[in-house]
Write a protein that holds these residues in place. Structure first.
Motif, mmCIF file in Angstrom:
data_model
loop_
_atom_site.group_PDB
_atom_site.id
_atom_site.type_symbol
_atom_site.label_atom_id
_atom_site.label_comp_id
_atom_site.label_asym_id
_atom_site.label_seq_id
_atom_site.Cartn_x
_atom_site.Cartn_y
_atom_site.Cartn_z
ATOM 1 N N LEU A 247 -44.465 -34.984 77.871
ATOM 2 C CA LEU A 247 -44.302 -35.986 78.815
ATOM 3 C C LEU A 247 -45.734 -36.655 78.870
ATOM 4 O O LEU A 247 -45.718 -37.851 79.193
ATOM 5 N N VAL A 248 -46.550 -35.608 79.305
ATOM 6 C CA VAL A 248 -47.844 -36.166 79.647
ATOM 7 C C VAL A 248 -48.635 -37.021 78.636
ATOM 8 O O VAL A 248 -49.266 -38.141 78.655
ATOM 9 N N LYS B 289 -53.540 -46.493 78.368
ATOM 10 C CA LYS B 289 -54.353 -45.306 78.830
ATOM 11 C C LYS B 289 -54.820 -45.537 80.285
ATOM 12 O O LYS B 289 -54.646 -44.575 81.024
ATOM 13 N N TYR B 290 -55.337 -46.620 80.746
ATOM 14 C CA TYR B 290 -55.746 -46.734 82.194
ATOM 15 C C TYR B 290 -54.318 -46.513 83.063
ATOM 16 O O TYR B 290 -54.582 -46.055 84.104
ATOM 17 N N LEU B 291 -53.486 -47.215 82.989
ATOM 18 C CA LEU B 291 -52.149 -47.076 83.749
ATOM 19 C C LEU B 291 -51.713 -45.660 84.008
ATOM 20 O O LEU B 291 -51.036 -45.431 84.908
ATOM 21 N N SER B 292 -51.931 -44.880 82.801
ATOM 22 C CA SER B 292 -51.078 -43.611 82.700
ATOM 23 C C SER B 292 -51.750 -42.657 83.534
ATOM 24 O O SER B 292 -51.122 -41.570 84.085
ATOM 25 N N TYR B 293 -53.384 -42.718 83.923
ATOM 26 C CA TYR B 293 -53.815 -41.700 84.646
ATOM 27 C C TYR B 293 -53.289 -41.380 86.012
ATOM 28 O O TYR B 293 -53.000 -40.083 86.455
ATOM 29 N N ILE C 41 -49.732 -37.767 89.286
ATOM 30 C CA ILE C 41 -48.337 -37.590 89.962
ATOM 31 C C ILE C 41 -47.464 -36.374 89.607
ATOM 32 O O ILE C 41 -47.088 -35.533 90.090
ATOM 33 N N TYR C 42 -47.492 -36.577 88.337
ATOM 34 C CA TYR C 42 -46.592 -35.269 87.785
ATOM 35 C C TYR C 42 -47.197 -33.877 87.766
ATOM 36 O O TYR C 42 -46.678 -32.967 88.103
ATOM 37 N N ILE C 43 -48.619 -33.876 87.512
ATOM 38 C CA ILE C 43 -49.220 -32.757 87.796
ATOM 39 C C ILE C 43 -49.234 -32.252 89.036
ATOM 40 O O ILE C 43 -48.991 -31.083 89.216
ATOM 41 N N LEU C 44 -49.416 -33.056 90.185
ATOM 42 C CA LEU C 44 -49.238 -32.664 91.446
ATOM 43 C C LEU C 44 -47.867 -32.239 91.668
ATOM 44 O O LEU C 44 -47.623 -31.138 92.652
ATOM 45 N N GLU C 45 -46.874 -32.967 91.315
ATOM 46 C CA GLU C 45 -45.290 -32.285 91.513
ATOM 47 C C GLU C 45 -45.327 -31.063 90.883
ATOM 48 O O GLU C 45 -44.502 -30.136 91.436
ATOM 49 N N PHE C 46 -45.738 -30.763 89.562
ATOM 50 C CA PHE C 46 -45.444 -29.669 88.943
ATOM 51 C C PHE C 46 -46.181 -28.473 89.903
ATOM 52 O O PHE C 46 -45.728 -27.333 90.167
ATOM 53 N N ILE C 47 -47.345 -28.531 90.485
ATOM 54 C CA ILE C 47 -48.036 -27.688 91.219
ATOM 55 C C ILE C 47 -47.395 -27.277 92.534
ATOM 56 O O ILE C 47 -47.296 -26.222 93.084
ATOM 57 N N TYR C 48 -47.038 -28.619 93.238
ATOM 58 C CA TYR C 48 -46.465 -28.506 94.598
ATOM 59 C C TYR C 48 -45.161 -27.633 94.123
ATOM 60 O O TYR C 48 -44.644 -26.790 95.382
ATOM 61 N N ASN C 49 -44.259 -27.834 93.166
ATOM 62 C CA ASN C 49 -42.988 -27.261 93.234
ATOM 63 C C ASN C 49 -43.097 -25.589 92.985
ATOM 64 O O ASN C 49 -42.355 -24.887 93.385
ATOM 65 N N GLY D 100 -46.122 -26.302 82.658
ATOM 66 C CA GLY D 100 -46.109 -27.516 82.743
ATOM 67 C C GLY D 100 -47.602 -28.342 83.207
ATOM 68 O O GLY D 100 -48.184 -29.111 82.742
ATOM 69 N N ALA D 101 -47.771 -27.656 84.408
ATOM 70 C CA ALA D 101 -48.953 -28.293 84.881
ATOM 71 C C ALA D 101 -50.402 -27.819 84.312
ATOM 72 O O ALA D 101 -51.202 -28.967 83.928
ATOM 73 N N ALA D 102 -50.477 -26.696 83.659
ATOM 74 C CA ALA D 102 -51.555 -26.160 83.122
ATOM 75 C C ALA D 102 -51.692 -27.093 81.598
ATOM 76 O O ALA D 102 -52.850 -27.520 81.397
ATOM 77 N N PHE D 103 -50.523 -27.159 80.907
ATOM 78 C CA PHE D 103 -50.917 -27.865 79.595
ATOM 79 C C PHE D 103 -50.974 -29.454 80.153
ATOM 80 O O PHE D 103 -51.789 -29.915 79.167
ATOM 81 N N ALA D 104 -50.439 -29.991 80.889
ATOM 82 C CA ALA D 104 -50.673 -31.273 81.309
ATOM 83 C C ALA D 104 -52.238 -31.635 81.688
ATOM 84 O O ALA D 104 -52.542 -32.526 81.327
ATOM 85 N N ILE D 105 -52.717 -30.501 82.402
ATOM 86 C CA ILE D 105 -54.238 -30.800 82.834
ATOM 87 C C ILE D 105 -55.068 -30.692 81.404
ATOM 88 O O ILE D 105 -56.087 -31.389 81.357
ATOM 89 N N SER D 106 -54.608 -29.760 80.626
ATOM 90 C CA SER D 106 -55.296 -29.513 79.519
ATOM 91 C C SER D 106 -55.371 -30.696 78.476
ATOM 92 O O SER D 106 -56.418 -31.166 77.869
#
Length: 369
Positions: A66-67, A76-80, A85-93, A289-295
């Motif tokens: 997804l990321v 590229k720039y709009l995607s950041y 948002i998705y990374i924060l959602e994964f972590i919060y969940n 999901g959060a870890a792989f998205a950050i990487s």
């Protein structure tokens, strides 16, 4: 990490376990009372369309999570901000689910153990498993899932022995009209737990057979939904619609009523086992999901250090996200599920699919498409 693969069956086990997660204990569609099972059924059918969105995006970009597909779709720039948002959602969940586990353990078998110790110990187990990679996580799911399902079935069989078990508690069907059902479906169940299967898009590139991702995705929604429907019917048949709608842990309360010959009682430990395994799937998927998205966002070669950092973040976050378990449930049910999740799990994926379709349709030679 990108070279690792998991089988379709392992993926199925992990995501169905993720879908059941805490939901099997907490209950769904409580505002619809005796029609809660109907809420789950309608939500399940509606969510097939949502899974179709997820799998279609993955078919457009079969080698991307997804990321990693978002920059190819919107630039590229709009995607950041979208990726963040998705990374924060994964972590919060992940933190929210850990809080649920800690509160259940605190209120049952480990009432004198600090919640931070319970959650911290659990996160050590999750991080240890995930550091082995997605293959290790898949094999763990393959090992644990049959035990998980068997435990749930055993609980259902035991519930049939309860004297108060009465299917008439499910009547009258549509006794409160269709409005509470539709409200629970489209502001609740379709977002939690079915919409949360968006996490499967972080796993699709690792499948050893990507051609059947749509079939396995639909199967996940159907099997998970049917299991949740049966579970809801069992709980309502014993507790009744009023108690079911007010109880934080209805399956636990129903199981505490089991007494076979005044000898076999107190099957709470089996409920705790189900909860721990379900939360393991849930937190494991969100954390991966959060870890792989950050990487992928920061182009890191390994995610082991990211996993360690997330482990130290998720534990305190689970404690500060709400002042109490009741407030945590209230935030989730009143604000997060009906207002935040539809944007992240429904609207954004549909928008991404529309843009991806246009790019591929009218710019077939575009390398980013």
């Amino acid at each position: 990490m990108q070279q690792q693969k998991i089988s379709v069956l392992q993926f199925f086990y992990v995501i169905v376990g993720f879908e059941l997660g805490t939901t099997i204990i907490l209950g769904l569609g409580t505002e619809a009372k005796q029609d809660a099972w109907l809420v789950i059924g309608i939500g399940m059918i509606s969510s097939l369309l949502l899974m179709g969105v997820f799998t279609q995006l993955s078919s457009y970009y079969p080698d991307d999570t997804l990321v990693s597909m978002i920059p190819k779709i919107i630039g590229k720039y709009l995607s950041y901000p979208v990726i963040m948002i998705y990374i924060l959602e994964f972590i919060y969940n992940a933190a929210r689910v850990c809080r649920n586990l800690g509160e259940l353990l605190n209120s049952t078998i480990l009432d004198e153990t600090p919640t931070v110790v319970l959650i911290g110990s659990f996160m050590v187990l999750v991080i240890y498993c995930l550091r082995g990679g997605v293959e290790t996580f898949g094999r763990m799911g393959e090992l644990v899932f049959p035990i998980y399902i068997m435990s749930i079935v055993v609980i259902w069989i035991l519930l049939l022995s309860v004297e108060d078990f009465n299917l008439k508690n499910l009547t009258p069907v549509l006794g409160n009209g269709i409005k509470p059902i539709l409200k629970e479906v489209y502001l609740g169940v379709i977002n939690f737990p079915f919409g949360e299967t968006i996490i499967s898009m972080m796993f699709f590139p690792f499948l050893n057979n990507k051609q059947i991702n749509r079939k396995v995705g639909m199967s996940i929604i159907l099997i998970g939904g049917i299991l949740l429907m049966v579970n809801s019917i069992m709980m309502i048949s014993i507790l009744g619609p009023e108690i079911y709608s007010r109880n934080n842990f209805p399956l636990l309360s129903a199981t505490q009523m089991v007494s076979i010959g005044d000898f076999l009682e107190r099957f709470d430990a089996l409920i705790i086992l189900i909860m721990v395994v379900g939360v393991f799937f849930k937190v494991g998927c969100w954390t991966f999901g959060a870890a792989f998205a950050i990487s992928q966002l920061f182009k890191l070669n390994h995610i082991k250090s990211v996993l360690l950092a997330l482990g130290t973040i998720i534990t305190p976050l689970s404690l500060v996200s709400a002042t109490s378990f009741v407030q945590s449930l209230e935030i989730g049910r009143e604000y997060y599920i009906p207002y935040v999740l539809p944007l992240i799990q429904i609207m954004l994926p549909i928008l991404l699919l529309c843009i991806a379709f246009i790019r591929i349709k009218f710019n077939p030679g575009d390398p980013s498409a």
